[in-house]
Design an enzyme around this catalytic site. Structure first.
Site, short mmCIF file in Angstrom:
data_model
loop_
_atom_site.label_atom_id
_atom_site.label_comp_id
_atom_site.label_asym_id
_atom_site.label_seq_id
_atom_site.Cartn_x
_atom_site.Cartn_y
_atom_site.Cartn_z
N CYS A 246 -9.49 -9.83 -6.48
CA CYS A 246 -10.34 -8.73 -6.97
C CYS A 246 -10.42 -8.79 -8.50
O CYS A 246 -9.65 -9.49 -9.17
CB CYS A 246 -9.80 -7.38 -6.50
SG CYS A 246 -8.36 -6.79 -7.42
N CYS B 142 -7.23 -7.96 -10.46
CA CYS B 142 -6.24 -9.04 -10.48
C CYS B 142 -6.67 -10.18 -11.40
O CYS B 142 -5.84 -10.78 -12.08
CB CYS B 142 -5.99 -9.57 -9.07
SG CYS B 142 -5.03 -8.40 -8.10
N SER C 228 -0.50 7.52 -0.67
CA SER C 228 -1.40 7.94 -1.74
C SER C 228 -2.20 6.69 -2.11
O SER C 228 -1.76 5.87 -2.93
CB SER C 228 -0.57 8.47 -2.92
OG SER C 228 -1.43 8.83 -3.96
N CYS D 190 -2.10 -5.03 -5.34
CA CYS D 190 -2.51 -6.30 -4.72
C CYS D 190 -1.40 -7.34 -4.79
O CYS D 190 -0.54 -7.32 -5.67
CB CYS D 190 -3.73 -6.86 -5.45
SG CYS D 190 -5.22 -5.88 -5.29
N GLU E 263 0.83 -1.21 0.00
CA GLU E 263 0.00 0.00 0.00
C GLU E 263 0.87 1.26 0.00
O GLU E 263 2.10 1.20 0.07
CB GLU E 263 -0.93 -0.05 1.22
CG GLU E 263 -1.88 -1.24 1.14
CD GLU E 263 -2.87 -1.33 2.29
OE1 GLU E 263 -2.70 -0.61 3.30
OE2 GLU E 263 -3.81 -2.15 2.16
N GLU F 168 -1.51 -10.46 -5.68
CA GLU F 168 -1.50 -11.30 -6.88
C GLU F 168 -0.71 -10.64 -8.01
O GLU F 168 0.06 -11.28 -8.72
CB GLU F 168 -2.93 -11.56 -7.39
CG GLU F 168 -3.84 -12.27 -6.41
CD GLU F 168 -4.62 -11.31 -5.53
OE1 GLU F 168 -4.04 -10.32 -5.03
OE2 GLU F 168 -5.82 -11.55 -5.33
N1 THU Z 1 -5.97 -6.90 -1.93
C1 THU Z 1 -5.11 -7.79 -2.51
O1 THU Z 1 -3.91 -7.78 -2.25
N2 THU Z 1 -5.63 -8.68 -3.38
C2 THU Z 1 -6.94 -8.74 -3.76
O2 THU Z 1 -7.29 -9.49 -4.65
C3 THU Z 1 -7.93 -7.90 -3.07
C4 THU Z 1 -7.39 -6.85 -2.18
C5 THU Z 1 -5.41 -5.89 -1.01
C6 THU Z 1 -5.46 -4.48 -1.54
C7 THU Z 1 -5.40 -3.67 -0.27
O3 THU Z 1 -4.05 -3.50 0.11
C8 THU Z 1 -6.06 -4.57 0.77
O4 THU Z 1 -6.14 -5.85 0.19
C9 THU Z 1 -7.46 -4.12 1.16
O5 THU Z 1 -8.24 -3.90 0.04
#
Ligand code: THU
Length: 134
Positions: free
Chosen positions: A87, A90, A48, A54, A45, A56
């Site tokens: 998500c 991804c 900003s 993510c 993360e 994946e």
């Molecule tokens: N996140 C992932 O790493 N993979 C996903 O497929 C869904 C969400 C992360 C993004 C963010 O850092 C945190 O989960 C909360 O949304």
């Protein structure tokens, strides 16, 4: 199934590297290549918020940037919940490289849940629609 249990364990081990101070929702991924190698990824993360990436996509980018694009499966885990679905971004990103990928999630009873990427994204946008075959 043992193979996929191991993949889930590797994804879990990577959770400690997640950089997720804003959501506090750690995600770890372990991407199994067709040659048997395993490449991990975590969510990263940023202050900003929209710049976060993510787990994946981190794993896939690591693999591609090292010359690997033959993927067999990806295990996805969260430090917060079981059964953490990938998500939509991804799914689209992964479908670029494998339309037959196994997605491995951690079920409630610790048994791997195995689904094909097509089950999540049956109508993927692909290079075919651009008249392009990579
Ligand atoms: N996140 C992932 O790493 N993979 C996903 O497929 C869904 C969400 C992360 C993004 C963010 O850092 C945190 O989960 C909360 O949304």
């Amino acid at each position: 199934m043992e193979k996929y249990k191991k993949l889930l364990e590797i994804a879990k081990n990577s959770l400690k590297y997640s950089y997720s101070p804003y959501s506090n929702f750690s995600v770890g991924a372990a991407l199994l290549l067709k040659n048997g190698d395993i490449i991990t990824g975590v969510n990263v993360e940023n202050a900003s918020y929209g710049l976060g990436i993510c787990a994946e996509r981190v794993a896939v980018v690591k693999a591609i940037s090292e010359g690997n694009k033959e993927f067999e499966a990806i295990a996805i885990v969260s430090g917060k919940i079981k059964n953490c679905f990938p998500c939509g971004s991804c799914l689209q990103f992964m479908s670029e490289f494998s339309q037959d990928l196994d997605i491995i999630l951690e079920g409630e009873n610790n048994e791997p849940i195995v689904k094909k990427i097509k089950e999540f994204l049956p109508y993927m946008f692909s290079g075919k629609m651009l008249n392009f075959e990579p």
